[in-house]
Design an enzyme around this catalytic site. Sequence first.
Site, PDB file in Angstrom:
ATOM      1  N   HIS A 171     -13.248  83.087 -31.870  1.00  0.00           N
ATOM      2  CA  HIS A 171     -12.304  83.527 -32.903  1.00  0.00           C
ATOM      3  C   HIS A 171     -12.787  83.081 -34.288  1.00  0.00           C
ATOM      4  O   HIS A 171     -12.902  83.890 -35.215  1.00  0.00           O
ATOM      5  CB  HIS A 171     -10.928  82.932 -32.589  1.00  0.00           C
ATOM      6  CG  HIS A 171      -9.896  83.219 -33.629  1.00  0.00           C
ATOM      7  ND1 HIS A 171      -8.908  84.151 -33.444  1.00  0.00           N
ATOM      8  CD2 HIS A 171      -9.711  82.716 -34.878  1.00  0.00           C
ATOM      9  CE1 HIS A 171      -8.157  84.197 -34.541  1.00  0.00           C
ATOM     10  NE2 HIS A 171      -8.618  83.338 -35.416  1.00  0.00           N
ATOM     11  N   GLU A 172     -13.072  81.785 -34.412  1.00  0.00           N
ATOM     12  CA  GLU A 172     -13.513  81.267 -35.716  1.00  0.00           C
ATOM     13  C   GLU A 172     -14.821  81.910 -36.139  1.00  0.00           C
ATOM     14  O   GLU A 172     -15.047  82.179 -37.326  1.00  0.00           O
ATOM     15  CB  GLU A 172     -13.670  79.749 -35.664  1.00  0.00           C
ATOM     16  CG  GLU A 172     -12.394  78.990 -35.361  1.00  0.00           C
ATOM     17  CD  GLU A 172     -11.248  79.396 -36.252  1.00  0.00           C
ATOM     18  OE1 GLU A 172     -11.487  79.820 -37.387  1.00  0.00           O
ATOM     19  OE2 GLU A 172     -10.093  79.317 -35.793  1.00  0.00           O
ATOM     20  N   HIS A 198     -17.037  87.823 -40.525  1.00  0.00           N
ATOM     21  CA  HIS A 198     -16.318  88.624 -41.528  1.00  0.00           C
ATOM     22  C   HIS A 198     -16.769  88.216 -42.935  1.00  0.00           C
ATOM     23  O   HIS A 198     -16.972  89.057 -43.811  1.00  0.00           O
ATOM     24  CB  HIS A 198     -14.814  88.402 -41.343  1.00  0.00           C
ATOM     25  CG  HIS A 198     -13.944  89.396 -42.049  1.00  0.00           C
ATOM     26  ND1 HIS A 198     -12.588  89.237 -42.136  1.00  0.00           N
ATOM     27  CD2 HIS A 198     -14.213  90.546 -42.704  1.00  0.00           C
ATOM     28  CE1 HIS A 198     -12.068  90.245 -42.819  1.00  0.00           C
ATOM     29  NE2 HIS A 198     -13.030  91.057 -43.179  1.00  0.00           N
ATOM     30  N   HIS A 235     -14.244  85.049 -37.902  1.00  0.00           N
ATOM     31  CA  HIS A 235     -13.987  84.874 -39.336  1.00  0.00           C
ATOM     32  C   HIS A 235     -15.299  84.665 -40.091  1.00  0.00           C
ATOM     33  O   HIS A 235     -15.497  85.196 -41.184  1.00  0.00           O
ATOM     34  CB  HIS A 235     -13.103  83.653 -39.577  1.00  0.00           C
ATOM     35  CG  HIS A 235     -11.660  83.846 -39.223  1.00  0.00           C
ATOM     36  ND1 HIS A 235     -10.917  84.907 -39.682  1.00  0.00           N
ATOM     37  CD2 HIS A 235     -10.816  83.095 -38.476  1.00  0.00           C
ATOM     38  CE1 HIS A 235      -9.674  84.786 -39.231  1.00  0.00           C
ATOM     39  NE2 HIS A 235      -9.589  83.700 -38.493  1.00  0.00           N
TER      40      HIS A 235
HETATM   41 ZN   LIG Z   1      -8.025  82.949 -37.369  1.00  0.00          ZN
END
Ligand SMILES: [Zn+2]
Length: 736
Positions: A518-519, A525, A522
Amino acid sequence: MRHPYAAALAALTLACATVPQEGPVAAAPSTPSTPAPREAKAASAAAATPDNPLLRAWAGPYGGVPPFDKIKAEHFRPALDAAMQQTRQEVARIADATEPPTFPNTIEALEDGGRLLQAHQTIFGIFAGTLATPEIQAIELETSPKVAALSDEITQNEKLFRRVEAVYKAREKSGLTKEQQRLVWRRYTEMVRAGAQLGPDAKKRLSAINQQLSVLTTKFSQNVLGDEEEALFLTSEADLAGLPESVRSGARAAAELLKRPGQWAIINTRSAMEPFLTYSTRRDLREKVWRSYVNRGDNGGARDNNALISEILALRFERAKLLGYPTHAHWRLENSMARTPERAMKLMEAVWPAAVARVKEEVAAMQALAKKEGMKGEIEPWDYRYYAEKVRKATYDLDQNEVKPYLQLEKLREGMFWVAGELFDWSFAPLTGVPVYHPDVRVWEVKDRATGKHVGLWYFDPYARTGKRSGAWMNAYRNQERFKGEVTTIVSNNCNFVKAEGGAPVLVSWDDAVTLFHEFGHAIHGLASNVSYPSLSGTSVARDYVEFPSQLLERWLSTPEVLNRFALHYQTGQPIPAALVQRIQKASTFNQGFSTVEYLSSALVDMKLHLAGGEKIDADAFERKTLEALGMPRQIVMRHRTPQFNHVFSGDGYSAGYYSYLWSDTLSADAYQAFVEGKGPYDKAVASKLRQHVFQAGDTVDPAEGYRSFRGRDAGIAPLMRKRGFPVLQNAAVSP
Ligand SMILES: [Zn+2]
């Protein structure tokens, strides 16, 4: 905490399901806010303090990297004063210009301003979030209202606003690109939303409110951190009954750090609490650990947050009214993808009944098993994780401890790199010689494999330590931009894994592995960003859109390609057996009642607190009544009870915004379907579209429009419901 109006910078620190998004960091003022500079211009005041590394341009390779090796706590105060002074001068130059306002001399000039201050705040944020000594905390309390005041000073600068307004009004006839028009729109609406159009008295009051809030929210998060540093010490073998070796050794190491060698410490954080409640056979100790965790910020005494919450809510309501909005929630959501609290509530309310119904089934299954085992009485909240684990084992033949030996932190990291290679054609090479703020931090250079072009730097700070806030998050040290020339994007991922004794491989749970991915989503992104202006860069998107790329990336962990290559047994090196993978996949909707209710109750309470209006709110009573009205199952508590809800009270970041995770997950579930409908998770064509319309785009387009360009239509709720194993039919029409 981040200043409420620093929306241009809103996504500097991103946290995740478990963590406050906004660190206890005061951010740069809303207006001249750009991420850490490529070349922080030395402040005029810097001459007086030439030794202050915070006042010099970042030196070294890649257009400069943060000078962590030179920074000391005593540098922050004087550097902040100088950086604020420089920002004031930059803003004055823009506001007082005599030439007619244009995009370059106003909007671009603002993008290029405040860089020194932004760099300061970025570095200070890293210290406050990962190295928070009492000295740093004192600086934080002292400086956050100053930065808040500067932000207001800029927003309320009448001349500056008139110039921004003039560029905004002419934006469609000035030959601006679509991205430039969006930047103008953002700058203008942010200023208006921050009170630029108010009269002098209202502006004064607004600024006072913001400064008060900055102090209250900083205190809030410091109180939670204080309670999280408490620990329960276990002193005998009997206290450890049921705990697997990995939990024992983590607890032993934690006790050693706390100067109690030979004992075991269960620190009052989620990462210590969860495994203890899952495995400890000592029901009395489970209850103790649970109570201590759920009562963070709620224990009376100096670190009690209840009074702070009432004050924060009252001030937020007053501010919303001043700005012309019915409530804080309406103000916060205006520029989000949801746009209104009603639309956010509609999505939450569509999912809630299915989740509660599932909890009833989960509890019934646990109760039956517990009874067979001779437990007296009913399942209590401190029993949930323990019996859920047993039911998982009985139903799916799946033991988390059977999975864990295959989940080595470093191998998973390699797996993430591999996924980024497959989806984005990137390579990662470790870098040495780059200054870091702690010996545990490591750095990689990211390159495009096809062209060899440099993409950016990725810092990784994986381990827990005193003074580091709990959970996991991403931080942007320097956002991508190119309107003044290319810069090196720098991002970091931060987690709280417990280091294994003697340098042994760190094994993580399945949930933690998901969080890692998940991290990393980011981070990608941030790194993939391909825009002109830093305010629109990477993760600087609407709050309810920003978790979409990260939640989407979680899905690649469970692909056979990753598991077969990277889920390797830490002793034998053998890949995780296919049969075990199958059992993991079969169990993927297991316990979704619990996790959805745990999360959604927090999101609903958050929204209702910020829709409640002007009465004085007693947090404790409000929470109790709201949960009662919702029909909250008594076996579950909110994932973040109000007195410890850092997302919502350590800054404005996720206030009336905790729903964002559900909103984003609806998008991510729908988006993953695009791969399923194509050639699977590694479908290059779908990945390329995803990169173009989502990962690269930053906030250059409206998120709803960006999503539509990727998917060819709006998202629906059905894939989310299926992902969580909930019935679909009656909700099929709801869409984010
Ligand atoms: Zn998050």
